[in-house]
Design a protein around this motif. Structure first.
Motif, PDB file in Angstrom:
ATOM      1  N   LYS A 194      14.810 -59.866  26.736  1.00 35.02           N
ATOM      2  CA  LYS A 194      14.168 -59.631  28.033  1.00 35.02           C
ATOM      3  C   LYS A 194      15.207 -59.549  29.142  1.00 35.02           C
ATOM      4  O   LYS A 194      15.101 -58.711  30.049  1.00 35.02           O
ATOM      5  N   GLU A 195      16.216 -60.415  29.073  1.00 37.06           N
ATOM      6  CA  GLU A 195      17.266 -60.413  30.089  1.00 37.06           C
ATOM      7  C   GLU A 195      18.081 -59.126  30.008  1.00 37.06           C
ATOM      8  O   GLU A 195      18.431 -58.521  31.040  1.00 37.06           O
ATOM      9  N   THR A 196      18.384 -58.690  28.777  1.00 39.79           N
ATOM     10  CA  THR A 196      19.122 -57.439  28.606  1.00 39.79           C
ATOM     11  C   THR A 196      18.325 -56.261  29.149  1.00 39.79           C
ATOM     12  O   THR A 196      18.873 -55.379  29.831  1.00 39.79           O
ATOM     13  N   SER A 202      20.325 -51.792  36.545  1.00 40.96           N
ATOM     14  CA  SER A 202      21.482 -50.916  36.680  1.00 40.96           C
ATOM     15  C   SER A 202      21.090 -49.450  36.820  1.00 40.96           C
ATOM     16  O   SER A 202      21.838 -48.646  37.361  1.00 40.96           O
ATOM     17  N   THR A 203      19.937 -49.063  36.301  1.00 43.21           N
ATOM     18  CA  THR A 203      19.500 -47.667  36.375  1.00 43.21           C
ATOM     19  C   THR A 203      18.605 -47.391  37.567  1.00 43.21           C
ATOM     20  O   THR A 203      18.239 -46.249  37.818  1.00 43.21           O
ATOM     21  N   LYS A 204      18.284 -48.391  38.328  1.00 44.51           N
ATOM     22  CA  LYS A 204      17.417 -48.212  39.478  1.00 44.51           C
ATOM     23  C   LYS A 204      18.169 -47.476  40.578  1.00 44.51           C
ATOM     24  O   LYS A 204      19.273 -47.858  40.957  1.00 44.51           O
ATOM     25  N   PRO A 205      17.639 -46.363  41.106  1.00 41.45           N
ATOM     26  CA  PRO A 205      18.337 -45.596  42.152  1.00 41.45           C
ATOM     27  C   PRO A 205      18.547 -46.415  43.413  1.00 41.45           C
ATOM     28  O   PRO A 205      17.698 -47.202  43.812  1.00 41.45           O
ATOM     29  N   VAL A 206      19.753 -46.188  44.023  1.00 43.57           N
ATOM     30  CA  VAL A 206      20.084 -46.892  45.259  1.00 43.57           C
ATOM     31  C   VAL A 206      19.771 -45.994  46.445  1.00 43.57           C
ATOM     32  O   VAL A 206      20.228 -44.844  46.524  1.00 43.57           O
ATOM     33  N   ILE A 207      19.003 -46.481  47.370  1.00 40.16           N
ATOM     34  CA  ILE A 207      18.623 -45.713  48.562  1.00 40.16           C
ATOM     35  C   ILE A 207      19.542 -46.094  49.706  1.00 40.16           C
ATOM     36  O   ILE A 207      19.599 -47.256  50.124  1.00 40.16           O
ATOM     37  N   ASN A 208      20.327 -45.088  50.161  1.00 37.74           N
ATOM     38  CA  ASN A 208      21.230 -45.343  51.288  1.00 37.74           C
ATOM     39  C   ASN A 208      20.480 -45.168  52.595  1.00 37.74           C
ATOM     40  O   ASN A 208      19.948 -44.091  52.889  1.00 37.74           O
TER      41      ASN A 208
END
Length: 274
Positions: A251-253, A260-266
């Motif tokens: 679950k942690e993995t 890590s795959t979640k898009p970053v919104i600037n």
């Protein structure tokens, strides 16, 4: 040379009299055997409905032809083995019934005639076995509610056959959260308990309105029991803990991957407009 066991002929079929295992074993087919525990006690031995096709106790769900069969007591069928198994000298067997030889008469007198309840030692604590209340009552505190007798259903045997978690301080049987537990409990021990019928077959018979002697010849009637402590590593708990830890790691993995795959919104800072 090993002594040959005696034979008894039932409706033309030879059966070996096996006192050690308390069965009649067909001589020509050792996989076909009749337990004495399934026979009815009668004054002159044992009685049962014998299926002529199965050569066994007739199955009530079949339509095979059967006859009512009566066989002599074991003390007549094989007195030598009865003497050896139950430590009764041959010269003392005469006049005794199978019940008198096979059942502890002192224990029977205490339980049936004097009404004494059997006890069980759990980690040094002595409990009365009170089947009609489905509880184990502390001997030093008979007015307490005690411990509810645990379920012996197969699906409840998570730790192993007849194995339960016991809290010595609370003097209680504890339910563990098997879906979440990740370490061996330090304040609990694992114990193995006998089945309720084994603990008090007389009490069991009384509850179900049966003859108090029913099943006693094959149940080893006792008045004192001990619940052996089982090392945790010899139960199923370590494997359960291992699986829970592995599941937490998975679950942690998965959570880390999703993070890590979640898009970053600037978000650009907007200055004050003039």
């Amino acid at each position: 040379m090993e002594r040959e066991l005696p034979l008894i002929n039932i409706q033309g079929t030879a059966f070996v009299v096996d006192v050690e295992n308390l069965i009649l074993k067909e001589k020509a087919n050792e996989n076909n055997f009749i337990p004495f525990g399934y026979m009815a006690d009668v004054s002159d031995g044992y009685e049962f409905e014998y299926g002529l096709d199965s050569r066994n106790i007739r199955n009530i769900w079949t339509d095979e032809e059967s006859v009512r069969v009566t066989i002599p007591p074991l003390v007549e069928l094989d007195p030598i083995r009865m003497s050896q198994k139950y430590n009764v000298p041959m010269d003392q067997l005469k006049g005794k019934t199978d019940f008198e030889i096979m059942v502890d008469q002192q224990a029977f007198d205490l339980r049936v005639n004097k009404g004494v309840l059997p006890t069980i030692d759990i980690a040094g604590d002595i409990f009365y076995v009170v089947l009609d209340k489905e509880r184990l009552i502390p001997k030093d505190n008979p007015a307490s509610e005690g411990i509810p007798l645990p379920s012996f259903a197969q699906y409840d045997q998570v730790l192993g056959e007849n194995v339960f978690a016991y809290d010595p301080k609370k003097r209680d049987i504890t339910d563990l959260d098997y879906l979440k537990i990740t370490e061996v409990p330090k304040n609990l021990i694992a114990i193995r308990l006998p089945f309720s019928f084994t603990l008090d077959p007389v009490g069991w018979n009384l509850i179900f309105n049966r003859d108090v002697k029913f099943g006693l010849k094959t149940s080893n009637l006792k008045m004192q029991f001990n619940a052996p402590q089982i090392p945790w590593e010899k139960t199923d708990l370590p494997e359960i803990i291992k699986e829970n830890i592995e599941q937490l790691k998975r679950k942690e993995t998965e959570r880390m991957k999703q993070s890590s795959t979640k898009p970053v919104i600037n978000k650009q800072k907007r200055g004050r407009r003039l």
